[in-house]
Design an enzyme around this catalytic site. Structure first.
Site, PDB file in Angstrom:
ATOM      1  N   HIS A 323       0.852  -1.184   0.000  1.00  0.00           N
ATOM      2  CA  HIS A 323       0.000   0.000   0.000  1.00  0.00           C
ATOM      3  C   HIS A 323       0.886   1.231   0.000  1.00  0.00           C
ATOM      4  CE1 HIS A 323      -3.206   2.798   1.103  1.00  0.00           C
ATOM      5  NE2 HIS A 323      -4.030   1.855   0.708  1.00  0.00           N
ATOM      6  N   ASP A 381      -7.922  -5.421  -0.110  1.00  0.00           N
ATOM      7  CA  ASP A 381      -8.406  -6.220  -1.234  1.00  0.00           C
ATOM      8  C   ASP A 381      -8.024  -7.688  -1.159  1.00  0.00           C
ATOM      9  OD1 ASP A 381      -9.820  -4.303  -2.620  1.00  0.00           O
ATOM     10  OD2 ASP A 381      -7.995  -3.446  -3.453  1.00  0.00           O
TER      11      ASP A 381
HETATM   12  N1  ACO Z   1       4.166  -7.559  -4.651  1.00  0.00           N
HETATM   13  C1  ACO Z   1       5.495  -7.595  -4.808  1.00  0.00           C
HETATM   14  N2  ACO Z   1       6.315  -6.541  -4.676  1.00  0.00           N
HETATM   15  C2  ACO Z   1       5.735  -5.376  -4.359  1.00  0.00           C
HETATM   16  C3  ACO Z   1       4.349  -5.253  -4.166  1.00  0.00           C
HETATM   17  C4  ACO Z   1       3.552  -6.403  -4.322  1.00  0.00           C
HETATM   18  N3  ACO Z   1       2.240  -6.358  -4.164  1.00  0.00           N
HETATM   19  N4  ACO Z   1       4.053  -3.972  -3.858  1.00  0.00           N
HETATM   20  C5  ACO Z   1       5.209  -3.303  -3.851  1.00  0.00           C
HETATM   21  N5  ACO Z   1       6.240  -4.155  -4.156  1.00  0.00           N
HETATM   22  C6  ACO Z   1       7.658  -3.842  -4.190  1.00  0.00           C
HETATM   23  C7  ACO Z   1       8.033  -3.039  -5.417  1.00  0.00           C
HETATM   24  O1  ACO Z   1       8.391  -3.901  -6.500  1.00  0.00           O
HETATM   25  C8  ACO Z   1       9.180  -2.222  -4.913  1.00  0.00           C
HETATM   26  O2  ACO Z   1      10.320  -3.048  -4.841  1.00  0.00           O
HETATM   27  P1  ACO Z   1      11.814  -2.414  -5.113  1.00  0.00           P
HETATM   28  O3  ACO Z   1      11.995  -1.388  -4.027  1.00  0.00           O
HETATM   29  O4  ACO Z   1      12.717  -3.565  -5.052  1.00  0.00           O
HETATM   30  O5  ACO Z   1      11.720  -1.786  -6.478  1.00  0.00           O
HETATM   31  C9  ACO Z   1       8.766  -1.895  -3.475  1.00  0.00           C
HETATM   32  O6  ACO Z   1       7.911  -2.984  -3.079  1.00  0.00           O
HETATM   33  C10 ACO Z   1       8.016  -0.586  -3.342  1.00  0.00           C
HETATM   34  O7  ACO Z   1       6.966  -0.615  -4.274  1.00  0.00           O
HETATM   35  P2  ACO Z   1       6.243   0.640  -4.885  1.00  0.00           P
HETATM   36  O8  ACO Z   1       5.550   0.244  -6.152  1.00  0.00           O
HETATM   37  O9  ACO Z   1       7.196   1.781  -4.949  1.00  0.00           O
HETATM   38  O10 ACO Z   1       5.181   0.928  -3.787  1.00  0.00           O
HETATM   39  P3  ACO Z   1       3.977   1.892  -3.942  1.00  0.00           P
HETATM   40  O11 ACO Z   1       3.688   2.402  -2.601  1.00  0.00           O
HETATM   41  O12 ACO Z   1       4.192   2.883  -5.009  1.00  0.00           O
HETATM   42  O13 ACO Z   1       2.819   0.924  -4.478  1.00  0.00           O
HETATM   43  C11 ACO Z   1       0.890  -0.375  -4.632  1.00  0.00           C
HETATM   44  C12 ACO Z   1       1.676   0.647  -3.806  1.00  0.00           C
HETATM   45  C13 ACO Z   1       0.610   0.184  -6.054  1.00  0.00           C
HETATM   46  C14 ACO Z   1      -0.461  -0.624  -3.962  1.00  0.00           C
HETATM   47  C15 ACO Z   1       1.711  -1.671  -4.736  1.00  0.00           C
HETATM   48  O14 ACO Z   1       2.020  -2.166  -3.466  1.00  0.00           O
HETATM   49  C16 ACO Z   1       1.010  -2.751  -5.571  1.00  0.00           C
HETATM   50  O15 ACO Z   1       1.118  -2.747  -6.803  1.00  0.00           O
HETATM   51  N6  ACO Z   1       0.289  -3.698  -4.886  1.00  0.00           N
HETATM   52  C17 ACO Z   1      -0.459  -4.716  -5.590  1.00  0.00           C
HETATM   53  C18 ACO Z   1      -1.776  -4.128  -6.103  1.00  0.00           C
HETATM   54  C19 ACO Z   1      -2.765  -3.890  -4.972  1.00  0.00           C
HETATM   55  O16 ACO Z   1      -2.993  -4.743  -4.125  1.00  0.00           O
HETATM   56  N7  ACO Z   1      -3.393  -2.715  -5.028  1.00  0.00           N
HETATM   57  C20 ACO Z   1      -4.450  -2.335  -4.041  1.00  0.00           C
HETATM   58  C21 ACO Z   1      -4.011  -1.189  -3.218  1.00  0.00           C
HETATM   59  S1  ACO Z   1      -5.195  -0.847  -2.005  1.00  0.00           S
HETATM   60  C22 ACO Z   1      -6.412  -0.005  -2.817  1.00  0.00           C
HETATM   61  O17 ACO Z   1      -6.237   0.642  -3.794  1.00  0.00           O
HETATM   62  C23 ACO Z   1      -7.746  -0.126  -2.259  1.00  0.00           C
END
Ligand code: ACO
Length: 447
Positions: A323, A381
């Site tokens: 998140h 989710d």
């Molecule tokens: N699975 C695996 N790796 C992940 C995940 C995940 N779900 N989420 C983040 N990471 C990793 C990234 O690859 C990144 O790794 P790195 O530092 O080695 O490059 C690190 O964690 C940070 O990730 P960011 O994308 O910068 O985190 P951000 O805060 O921007 O993203 C997000 C948040 C978009 C929700 C992300 O965690 C994601 O894509 N999750 C899966 C989709 C999801 O469940 N979305 C629902 C969100 S809740 C809502 O909207 C109601």
């Protein structure tokens, strides 16, 4: 393009003073603003005037774009408050319509307000009969969010505040009416989207049923066989709506505020929020969680899947984890897990293989160095899709019901935005394209 000299700052009495690292320039004085709780905010409004520079914050991760009294989130501590009330207490003691009122009006409704609000919602739950015609323009296999977004924007032509007068300013009475209408009509619209996609007769809202019961009635009733009210499932659905009702300045809410800042019709404005919610990184995640579970298949598939996530090669992510704000367990995820167990028990599905797979996957991720080091926890989710699927709601409809719930938050935020009269939203960009150049003389239509 370059980073240039670093600006450094220190806080004085209610002010931030920024200076260049080499102290070559005049210091810039910016006001410090204090919220009720949470970190202070540096008021950047004087930055360009004093220093001729803009701030750079792609994704707005460090930027407060507004003042809001609606929702407070502490992502480090896993806290979510609506108008000061913890989400756990609201989920236990309030109904979704109580929360919708709370978000828009600042207080929980008293007994009289509650009755009047629920009567108002019922009275406004019907859609104009002509709206039935909208659906015929869509392919039946369109994504339900495409239909929701399109029909919702189309509602502005029926319930518009602006009519033919484009200069009309939305009055406080119209704000109240639009808030009521949007919350009231969304379940009907959502259910009709589903019924149309299945070729089923459209079902009308039924007086005497609660908001959540009406959602399920309009989805599942047949003219000859009305949906048999199940209080456990209805309450579970109501709590799912509460858990999705608002979440501060997320991408869809920011979109609603941004679009609303132009003074546009509220139905068009909320349709923009629906579009923003659709994406898999936002509201589309619960649908993506189920696709992921189907792809993994059984618990035996977990090690292979986790390797793909860890290797980050093909962009595989563990959907329902991570998140932008929460760096601890999303408080809604724990509540959702409990609702999941209750619903599956009610339906006699406590040994559902998908639940078993989800639990094992969650446990594996929570003990995995990749997730621990990045502070990735389940979000709201992760379990919602399992619950909704068990209740018989197809996965393509999950985001639609997320939108039904979030409408309560969107309209509250829209109203608050209009009341604060912020002026039109207009961010800047750090321009990295070509500098001025002439179109080649050889190019274009000869004159
Ligand atoms: N699975 C695996 N790796 C992940 C995940 C995940 N779900 N989420 C983040 N990471 C990793 C990234 O690859 C990144 O790794 P790195 O530092 O080695 O490059 C690190 O964690 C940070 O990730 P960011 O994308 O910068 O985190 P951000 O805060 O921007 O993203 C997000 C948040 C978009 C929700 C992300 O965690 C994601 O894509 N999750 C899966 C989709 C999801 O469940 N979305 C629902 C969100 S809740 C809502 O909207 C109601």
């Amino acid at each position: 393009m370059g980073i240039g000299e670093t600006a450094i700052g220190h806080k004085g009495a209610g002010q931030w003073v920024l200076c260049k690292a080499d102290d070559s320039a005049q210091p810039i004085h910016l006001d410090s603003m204090e919220g009720q709780i949470g970190p202070d905010v540096v008021d950047m409004r004087g930055l360009y005037k004093q220093a001729g520079v803009f701030s750079y914050d792609p994704g707005f991760a460090n930027t407060a774009a507004c003042q809001s009294a609606i929702t407070y989130i502490d992502g480090e501590e896993g806290i979510l408050l609506h108008r000061g009330y913890p989400i756990e207490q609201l989920c236990e003691k309030a109904s979704f319509t109580d929360v919708a009122w709370l978000l828009s009006h600042g207080e929980l409704p008293d007994a009289r307000q509650k009755v009047r609000f629920e009567q108002g919602l019922m009275a406004e739950a019907h859609l104009h009969e002509q709206i039935r015609n909208f659906f015929n323009g869509f392919r039946r296999d369109s994504h339900p969010m495409a239909m929701l977004c399109g029909t919702l924007a189309g509602l502005s032509s029926f319930y518009g505040n602006q009519g033919a007068d484009q200069r009309h300013r939305i009055t406080p009475e119209e704000r109240e009416m639009s808030t009521l209408r949007l919350v009231a009509k969304m379940p009907t619209l959502a259910a009709w989207v589903y019924r149309y996609s299945r070729g089923l007769p459209l079902i009308y809202p039924r007086p005497g049923l609660s908001y959540a019961e009406n959602c399920l009635h309009m989805l599942f009733s047949m003219p000859e066989a009305p949906w048999a009210v199940n209080p456990v499932l209805a309450r579970a659905f109501d709590r799912i709506l509460i858990l999705h009702a608002d979440h501060g300045q997320n991408v869809s809410t920011s979109t609603v505020r941004t679009v609303g800042s132009t003074g546009v019709n509220p139905f068009a404005c909320i349709a923009a929020g629906v579009a923003a919610l659709w994406g898999p990184a936002h509201g589309g995640a619960n649908e993506a969680v189920l696709d992921m579970l189907d792809e993994i298949g059984t618990v035996d598939g977990i090690p292979d899947f986790m390797n793909r996530v860890r290797n980050q090669k093909d962009g595989t992510r563990l959907m329902g984890f991570g998140h932008r704000v929460y760096k601890k367990l999303d408080p809604r995820a724990g509540l959702m897990r409990r609702i999941c167990h209750e619903v599956l028990a009610e339906l006699g599905m406590d040994h559902d293989p998908r639940l078993e797979l989800a639990l094992k996957l969650e446990e594996t991720a929570l003990n995995d160095e990749y997730f621990i080091s990045r502070r990735l926890y389940p979000n709201v989710d992760f379990y919602s899709g399992i619950i909704l699927r068990a209740m018989g709601i197809p996965s393509s409809m999950f985001t639609v019901f997320f939108a039904v719930a979030r409408t309560a938050g969107w309209v509250a935020q829209w109203k608050e935005m209009l009341e604060s009269r912020p002026g039109i939203s207009r961010p800047r960009a750090l321009y990295v394209g070509p500098t001025r150049r002439d179109v080649p003389p050889s190019y274009g239509v000869e004159g």
